[in-house]
Scaffold this motif. Structure first.
Motif, PDB file in Angstrom:
ATOM      1  N   TYR A  59      54.393  14.623  69.236  1.00 43.60           N
ATOM      2  CA  TYR A  59      53.673  15.879  69.117  1.00 43.60           C
ATOM      3  C   TYR A  59      52.501  15.811  68.146  1.00 43.60           C
ATOM      4  O   TYR A  59      51.393  16.244  68.481  1.00 43.60           O
ATOM      5  N   LEU A  60      52.729  15.291  66.942  1.00 47.68           N
ATOM      6  CA  LEU A  60      51.647  15.282  65.949  1.00 47.68           C
ATOM      7  C   LEU A  60      50.460  14.431  66.401  1.00 47.68           C
ATOM      8  O   LEU A  60      49.309  14.862  66.256  1.00 47.68           O
ATOM      9  N   PRO A  61      50.674  13.229  66.955  1.00 52.19           N
ATOM     10  CA  PRO A  61      49.513  12.495  67.492  1.00 52.19           C
ATOM     11  C   PRO A  61      48.803  13.247  68.611  1.00 52.19           C
ATOM     12  O   PRO A  61      47.578  13.245  68.685  1.00 52.19           O
ATOM     13  N   SER A  62      49.574  13.890  69.493  1.00 47.08           N
ATOM     14  CA  SER A  62      48.948  14.669  70.574  1.00 47.08           C
ATOM     15  C   SER A  62      48.132  15.818  70.014  1.00 47.08           C
ATOM     16  O   SER A  62      47.053  16.143  70.519  1.00 47.08           O
ATOM     17  N   TYR A  63      48.650  16.423  68.948  1.00 46.49           N
ATOM     18  CA  TYR A  63      47.943  17.536  68.318  1.00 46.49           C
ATOM     19  C   TYR A  63      46.623  17.057  67.716  1.00 46.49           C
ATOM     20  O   TYR A  63      45.572  17.682  67.898  1.00 46.49           O
ATOM     21  N   GLU A  64      46.666  15.939  66.982  1.00 53.19           N
ATOM     22  CA  GLU A  64      45.448  15.397  66.373  1.00 53.19           C
ATOM     23  C   GLU A  64      44.434  14.981  67.433  1.00 53.19           C
ATOM     24  O   GLU A  64      43.230  15.211  67.284  1.00 53.19           O
ATOM     25  N   GLN A  65      44.922  14.361  68.514  1.00 52.22           N
ATOM     26  CA  GLN A  65      44.020  13.955  69.593  1.00 52.22           C
ATOM     27  C   GLN A  65      43.410  15.175  70.280  1.00 52.22           C
ATOM     28  O   GLN A  65      42.235  15.155  70.674  1.00 52.22           O
ATOM     29  N   ALA A  66      44.195  16.249  70.405  1.00 49.30           N
ATOM     30  CA  ALA A  66      43.686  17.465  71.035  1.00 49.30           C
ATOM     31  C   ALA A  66      42.564  18.087  70.216  1.00 49.30           C
ATOM     32  O   ALA A  66      41.539  18.509  70.756  1.00 49.30           O
ATOM     33  N   ILE A  67      42.752  18.154  68.891  1.00 52.41           N
ATOM     34  CA  ILE A  67      41.708  18.709  68.028  1.00 52.41           C
ATOM     35  C   ILE A  67      40.454  17.847  68.094  1.00 52.41           C
ATOM     36  O   ILE A  67      39.334  18.351  68.169  1.00 52.41           O
ATOM     37  N   HIS A  68      40.648  16.531  68.073  1.00 53.42           N
ATOM     38  CA  HIS A  68      39.513  15.605  68.157  1.00 53.42           C
ATOM     39  C   HIS A  68      38.718  15.850  69.442  1.00 53.42           C
ATOM     40  O   HIS A  68      37.485  15.980  69.407  1.00 53.42           O
ATOM     41  N   ALA A  69      39.423  15.918  70.568  1.00 50.88           N
ATOM     42  CA  ALA A  69      38.752  16.120  71.861  1.00 50.88           C
ATOM     43  C   ALA A  69      38.085  17.490  71.927  1.00 50.88           C
ATOM     44  O   ALA A  69      36.972  17.631  72.444  1.00 50.88           O
ATOM     45  N   HIS A  70      38.772  18.511  71.396  1.00 47.49           N
ATOM     46  CA  HIS A  70      38.234  19.874  71.427  1.00 47.49           C
ATOM     47  C   HIS A  70      36.946  19.971  70.610  1.00 47.49           C
ATOM     48  O   HIS A  70      35.943  20.531  71.071  1.00 47.49           O
ATOM     49  N   GLN A  71      36.961  19.423  69.396  1.00 44.84           N
ATOM     50  CA  GLN A  71      35.776  19.494  68.546  1.00 44.84           C
ATOM     51  C   GLN A  71      34.627  18.681  69.126  1.00 44.84           C
ATOM     52  O   GLN A  71      33.463  19.102  69.069  1.00 44.84           O
ATOM     53  N   ASN A  72      34.950  17.525  69.704  1.00 41.00           N
ATOM     54  CA  ASN A  72      33.901  16.718  70.336  1.00 41.00           C
ATOM     55  C   ASN A  72      33.276  17.470  71.506  1.00 41.00           C
ATOM     56  O   ASN A  72      32.051  17.468  71.683  1.00 41.00           O
ATOM     57  N   ALA A  73      34.110  18.121  72.308  1.00 35.26           N
ATOM     58  CA  ALA A  73      33.598  18.885  73.449  1.00 35.26           C
ATOM     59  C   ALA A  73      32.738  20.058  72.986  1.00 35.26           C
ATOM     60  O   ALA A  73      31.705  20.368  73.602  1.00 35.26           O
ATOM     61  N   ASP A  74      33.153  20.724  71.905  1.00 31.43           N
ATOM     62  CA  ASP A  74      32.372  21.844  71.373  1.00 31.43           C
ATOM     63  C   ASP A  74      30.979  21.377  70.934  1.00 31.43           C
ATOM     64  O   ASP A  74      29.968  22.050  71.188  1.00 31.43           O
ATOM     65  N   ILE A  75      30.932  20.228  70.256  1.00 27.73           N
ATOM     66  CA  ILE A  75      29.641  19.708  69.804  1.00 27.73           C
ATOM     67  C   ILE A  75      28.780  19.303  70.988  1.00 27.73           C
ATOM     68  O   ILE A  75      27.575  19.583  71.026  1.00 27.73           O
ATOM     69  N   ALA A  76      29.390  18.635  71.972  1.00 30.32           N
ATOM     70  CA  ALA A  76      28.633  18.231  73.155  1.00 30.32           C
ATOM     71  C   ALA A  76      28.057  19.453  73.875  1.00 30.32           C
ATOM     72  O   ALA A  76      26.904  19.432  74.329  1.00 30.32           O
ATOM     73  N   THR A  77      28.846  20.521  73.966  1.00 34.37           N
ATOM     74  CA  THR A  77      28.371  21.746  74.622  1.00 34.37           C
ATOM     75  C   THR A  77      27.225  22.373  73.838  1.00 34.37           C
ATOM     76  O   THR A  77      26.208  22.789  74.417  1.00 34.37           O
ATOM     77  N   ALA A  78      27.374  22.441  72.517  1.00 39.22           N
ATOM     78  CA  ALA A  78      26.320  23.033  71.687  1.00 39.22           C
ATOM     79  C   ALA A  78      25.020  22.244  71.806  1.00 39.22           C
ATOM     80  O   ALA A  78      23.937  22.823  71.984  1.00 39.22           O
ATOM     81  N   LEU A  79      25.115  20.914  71.722  1.00 36.38           N
ATOM     82  CA  LEU A  79      23.907  20.092  71.836  1.00 36.38           C
ATOM     83  C   LEU A  79      23.292  20.216  73.223  1.00 36.38           C
ATOM     84  O   LEU A  79      22.061  20.194  73.380  1.00 36.38           O
ATOM     85  N   GLY A  80      24.129  20.349  74.248  1.00 36.24           N
ATOM     86  CA  GLY A  80      23.613  20.512  75.604  1.00 36.24           C
ATOM     87  C   GLY A  80      22.811  21.798  75.755  1.00 36.24           C
ATOM     88  O   GLY A  80      21.732  21.808  76.366  1.00 36.24           O
ATOM     89  N   TYR A  81      23.332  22.891  75.186  1.00 35.44           N
ATOM     90  CA  TYR A  81      22.609  24.163  75.236  1.00 35.44           C
ATOM     91  C   TYR A  81      21.277  24.067  74.480  1.00 35.44           C
ATOM     92  O   TYR A  81      20.238  24.525  74.966  1.00 35.44           O
ATOM     93  N   ILE A  82      21.333  23.495  73.278  1.00 39.84           N
ATOM     94  CA  ILE A  82      20.108  23.384  72.481  1.00 39.84           C
ATOM     95  C   ILE A  82      19.074  22.530  73.203  1.00 39.84           C
ATOM     96  O   ILE A  82      17.883  22.864  73.250  1.00 39.84           O
ATOM     97  N   ARG A  83      19.516  21.417  73.779  1.00 38.32           N
ATOM     98  CA  ARG A  83      18.591  20.516  74.482  1.00 38.32           C
ATOM     99  C   ARG A  83      17.966  21.218  75.688  1.00 38.32           C
ATOM    100  O   ARG A  83      16.754  21.081  75.941  1.00 38.32           O
TER     101      ARG A  83
END
Length: 231
Positions: A59-83
């Motif tokens: 569970y804890l590794p899955s949780y950490e991986q989920a946060i990592h993926a979520h934050q990366n996706a949020d940044i990718a989305t933000a940069l995509g909108y700005i671009r």
């Protein structure tokens, strides 16, 4: 508590011994219920040792991986909108006309520029929030792109400058014009090297933790055999 998140433990439906555990209010997973990155709950057996191992290994590794993926996706989305909005602004600037071919006055162009910078800054706040943790995990020397180290350093400096700007804005020390000028310097750096960051983050996701040793409960002596008590 795990990284500021309360774990919720409930009885497993239809089973009197097992339990289900999951994140009650997942910090770092802002959407909460229904978040596609949120880890699934796991079943815990009644044995404390086995339950602890499942939490640590699954569970804890899955949780950490989920946060990592979520934050990366949020940044990718933000940069995509700005671009995308930047391309629209560049087209407007180059043509000197609105999309309906109406001539663009100097005042209108100034207003459109301010609107673009304001929207870009609002989007970029996501980068300021999430990027520092992800940047700390990046190890370009262990990746297929070791030369990315210089770009990552520039990105980290830009985020640090932006965080300092946020603090100054909150204290009322920055005018709108200064905020737009300084924020654009950081945003422009991320538009330039954002893809470097995203590919480094993809290969720096947290890995599974090593297993915890499980202490088996003592076994009762077999029936019909004497138990050795010592001298």
């Amino acid at each position: 508590m795990v990284q500021g998140t309360t774990l919720l433990l409930i009885d497993r439906p239809g089973n009197q011994l097992d339990h289900l555990v999951g994140a009650f209010a997942p910090e770092g997973l802002d959407v909460g219920y229904g978040d596609p990155y949120a880890p699934r709950s796991v079943v815990l057996p009644p044995s404390p040792g086995q339950a602890a191992q499942i939490l640590a290994d699954r569970y804890l590794p899955s949780y950490e991986q989920a946060i990592h993926a979520h934050q990366n996706a949020d940044i990718a989305t933000a940069l995509g909108y700005i671009r995308s909005e930047h391309r629209t602004w560049q087209t407007l600037s180059a043509s000197g006309r609105f999309s309906d071919a109406t001539p663009l006055s100097a005042a209108a162009f100034g207003t459109s520029t301010q609107m673009f910078l304001d929207h870009a800054w609002h989007r970029f706040l996501v980068v300021i929030d999430h990027a520092p943790t992800l940047l700390d995990r990046c190890r370009p020397d262990r990746s297929p792109w070791p030369d990315d180290a210089a770009a990552l350093s520039h990105l980290a400096d830009a985020v640090a400058d932006a965080k300092a700007l946020v603090d100054e804005i909150r204290s009322g020390q920055v005018s709108e014009a200064e905020r737009r000028n300084r924020s654009w310097l950081a945003i422009k750096t991320w538009l330039t090297d954002g893809e470097v960051f995203l590919r480094q983050v993809r290969v720096s996701a947290p890995h599974r933790r090593p297993s915890l040793p499980v202490t088996a409960p003592p076994r009762p002596p077999a029936a019909g055999r004497a138990t050795h008590r010592g001298p």
